[in-house]
Motif scaffolding. Structure first.
Motif, short mmCIF file in Angstrom:
data_model
loop_
_atom_site.label_atom_id
_atom_site.label_comp_id
_atom_site.label_asym_id
_atom_site.label_seq_id
_atom_site.Cartn_x
_atom_site.Cartn_y
_atom_site.Cartn_z
N PRO A 40 -5.30 -7.21 5.17
CA PRO A 40 -4.76 -6.15 4.31
C PRO A 40 -4.86 -6.47 2.81
N VAL A 41 -4.68 -7.74 2.45
CA VAL A 41 -4.76 -8.12 1.03
C VAL A 41 -6.19 -7.93 0.51
N LEU A 42 -7.17 -8.39 1.28
CA LEU A 42 -8.56 -8.21 0.85
C LEU A 42 -8.95 -6.73 0.87
N GLN A 43 -8.45 -5.98 1.85
CA GLN A 43 -8.71 -4.54 1.88
C GLN A 43 -8.17 -3.86 0.63
N GLN A 47 -10.32 -1.98 -2.23
CA GLN A 47 -9.96 -0.59 -2.57
C GLN A 47 -9.69 -0.44 -4.06
N GLN A 48 -8.93 -1.37 -4.63
CA GLN A 48 -8.59 -1.26 -6.05
C GLN A 48 -9.82 -1.51 -6.93
N LEU A 49 -10.72 -2.39 -6.53
CA LEU A 49 -11.96 -2.56 -7.29
C LEU A 49 -12.83 -1.31 -7.18
N ASP A 50 -12.90 -0.70 -5.99
CA ASP A 50 -13.61 0.58 -5.84
C ASP A 50 -13.06 1.60 -6.83
#
Length: 160
Positions: A40-43, A47-50
């Motif tokens: 979840p942390v990497l997801q 997501q935030q970089l996207d």
């Protein structure tokens, strides 16, 4: 340690997670197979970089942890205060940190920042406006600053 390779407009980024926190985001100059985030942390990081690259995210909300001295932590915290689409000089950063003679030490601490983009060391420039001192490559620093200026609807980034 868990990591994901993320394909971004500035090349492949390697995002590392340890014990529930993102501990590094590095730009790589070599190709790697892009992988799906497993936690979840990497997801959330991907997501935030996207969202950042899409121009819809200006502030990150991620669990972060990077090892460093109290001085380095203070420098990195100050970096996070630089507004999206804005820049400061190393000299201004030293004044904000109440250490006007510490420009070189502050620049060195900026260079040891392991959290590319999220801790925005790309927003620190030379006093003459030059793009200096960016471990991921000056072309990436230029791209990031131009991206933020485009999103803000200005021709160039503005001073803090």
């Amino acid at each position: 340690m868990i990591f994901v390779y993320y394909d971004s407009p500035i090349g492949i980024l390697r995002i590392t997670e340890e014990e529930g926190s993102i501990t590094s985001i590095y730009a790589l100059d070599e190709d790697h197979e892009v992988s799906a985030p497993e936690t979840p942390v990497l997801q959330k990081g991907v997501q935030q970089l996207d969202e950042y690259f899409a121009g819809t995210r200006k502030v990150f909300d991620l669990p972060l942890k990077q090892e460093g001295s109290d001085f380095q932590q203070g420098v990195w915290n100050e970096l996070c205060r630089i507004g999206y689409g804005k820049t400061i000089s190393y000299q201004q950063q030293s004044k904000f940190l109440k250490n006007p003679l510490g420009i070189r030490a502050i620049a060195s601490a900026n260079g040891k920042n392991h959290l590319l983009i999220v801790v925005p060391c790309h927003r620190v420039i030379g006093s003459d406006g030059s793009l200096t001192g960016f471990g991921a490559g000056i072309w990436r620093k230029k791209w990031l600053l131009e991206h933020e200026a485009r999103v803000m609807g200005v021709g160039q980034t503005t001073l803090f």
